[in-house]
Motif scaffolding. Structure first.
Motif, PDB file in Angstrom:
ATOM      1  N   SER A  27       0.852  -1.185   0.000  1.00  0.00           N
ATOM      2  CA  SER A  27       0.000   0.000   0.000  1.00  0.00           C
ATOM      3  C   SER A  27       0.891   1.239   0.000  1.00  0.00           C
ATOM      4  O   SER A  27       2.112   1.139   0.142  1.00  0.00           O
ATOM      5  N   ARG A  28       0.267   2.396  -0.153  1.00  0.00           N
ATOM      6  CA  ARG A  28       0.977   3.666  -0.112  1.00  0.00           C
ATOM      7  C   ARG A  28       0.524   4.437   1.120  1.00  0.00           C
ATOM      8  O   ARG A  28      -0.662   4.446   1.465  1.00  0.00           O
ATOM      9  N   ILE A  29       1.466   5.080   1.794  1.00  0.00           N
ATOM     10  CA  ILE A  29       1.118   5.896   2.945  1.00  0.00           C
ATOM     11  C   ILE A  29       0.287   7.089   2.473  1.00  0.00           C
ATOM     12  O   ILE A  29       0.553   7.660   1.406  1.00  0.00           O
ATOM     13  N   SER A  30      -0.737   7.439   3.227  1.00  0.00           N
ATOM     14  CA  SER A  30      -1.596   8.554   2.832  1.00  0.00           C
ATOM     15  C   SER A  30      -0.899   9.879   3.118  1.00  0.00           C
ATOM     16  O   SER A  30       0.051   9.951   3.908  1.00  0.00           O
ATOM     17  N   LEU A  31      -1.371  10.925   2.477  1.00  0.00           N
ATOM     18  CA  LEU A  31      -0.765  12.244   2.635  1.00  0.00           C
ATOM     19  C   LEU A  31      -0.834  12.710   4.084  1.00  0.00           C
ATOM     20  O   LEU A  31       0.137  13.242   4.625  1.00  0.00           O
TER      21      LEU A  31
END
Length: 209
Positions: A27-31
């Motif tokens: 997954s990608r870390i959220s802003l």
């Protein structure tokens, strides 16, 4: 139901509920999470209390804005945890790399240890010991296939001791050690980029002065 979670259910549909399985997702870390200096401590604390009661083991890896998490346990417990994880707004763009039954666990510690794959934060000693990780850096696990993911996990197993595992303390170089007082590891990268950008502007201005 999340489409990614639904695909995992479908992939394991013929597997008995009490069968030991491995799930690896990225997954990608959220802003908003990039501004949270406690995100990894929070995740570890939550994982430790939950995983111990559910007999779930695994490891959480982070680098270059990406998470890769491997969790192992019985199918029913893993699917329940996956649903919970995929509802967490601290990360996004989920992708399952591996979802299959296994004969035994690769990670036997129920504490969800964290491995940081930011090479510039490692000490010289850490870099020397972690040379096997070089083929997997820069860390872009969204592009990986199952075989590459399995190779990575095999390497991680061999490094599952200090100073690589954050549970035993992150090893910082001099600059990284300074930054840890003002930023978390995932934020330090952004700080370095900002500093380099400012230095570049200063250099350009000096050249044309």
């Amino acid at each position: 139901m999340d489409a990614c979670h639904a695909s995992t259910i479908d992939a394991l549909k013929d597997v008995a509920e009490d069968t030991l399985v491995r799930l690896v997702y990225v997954s990608r870390i959220s802003l908003t999470s990039r501004a949270d200096v406690t995100i990894f401590d929070d995740i570890e604390d939550q994982a430790s209390s939950h995983n111990a009661s559910q007999n779930i083991t695994g490891i959480l890896c982070y680098g270059n804005g990406h998470f890769l998490q491997c969790i192992e346990g019985t199918k029913d417990k893993i699917l329940a945890l996956q649903k919970r994880i995929f509802e967490d707004k601290r990360h996004k763009l989920f992708k399952v790399l591996i979802a299959k039954p296994i004969a035994e666990r690769s990670f036997t510690d129920w504490r969800m240890r964290s491995l940081f794959l930011e090479r510039w934060l490692w000490s010289p000693a850490t870099k020397a010991q972690a040379v096997q990780l070089s083929p997997f850096l820069p860390f872009r696990p969204h592009e990986w296939h199952e075989a590459h993911t399995s190779q990575f996990l095999n390497v991680v197993q061999s490094l599952h001791n200090p100073p690589h595992v954050r549970a035993a303390g992150v090893t910082y170089n001099a600059f990284g050690n300074m930054l840890q007082h003002v930023a978390a590891p995932h934020q330090a990268f952004l700080l370095v980029q900002a500093i380099l950008g400012v230095l570049t502007l200063i250099a350009v201005a000096w050249m044309f002065a």
